[in-house]
Design a protein around this motif. Structure first.
Motif: not given
Length: 122
Positions: A8-9, A12-13, A16, A21-23, A32, A34
């Motif tokens: 996930i990290e 997300t990176d 960026s 964007i978020r989970t 996920m 957007c």
């Protein structure tokens, strides 16, 4: 097997460049978002993007698979494609643009005052 936090990290990176964007953890895996639209699921360390005509055009011939048992088919994106930030951001961006805005949530009704049980007299 469930999705690792590192996955996930990393995703997300990689995304960026997209500002919204978020989970979110859901049902033991991840969704996920957007622009507050669910655009993909991450299940068993695999990215499954919601199918849209724009996404299909972007991918050419997508690999389609269910994200979880009994789900509809999603575009399965192999981990080697995750390395290309611009390509991945382009896919998520065009998918989000093709999806409708989320429906506004109905306001929550206040909970009814609890009915106290009548007192018993002995």
């Amino acid at each position: 097997m469930s999705t690792r936090v590192e996955t996930i990290e990393f995703l997300t990176d990689q995304l960026s460049a997209l500002p919204n964007i978020r989970t979110r953890s859901m049902f033991g895996e991840y969704g996920m978002y957007c622009d507050e639209k669910v655009v993909a699921f991450i299940c068993d360390d695999t990215l499954f993007v919601k199918p849209t005509d724009a996404g299909r055009e972007y991918l050419g011939t997508p690999d389609e698979a269910p994200a979880y048992p009994g789900s509809k088919l999603y575009f399965r994106i192999d981990g080697d494609r995750w390395e290309d930030r611009e390509w991945l951001a382009g896919l998520i961006d065009c998918t989000a643009a093709a999806l409708p805005a989320p429906k506004p949530k109905a306001p929550r009704k206040p909970k009814a005052a609890s009915q106290a049980a009548p007192k018993r007299e002995f």
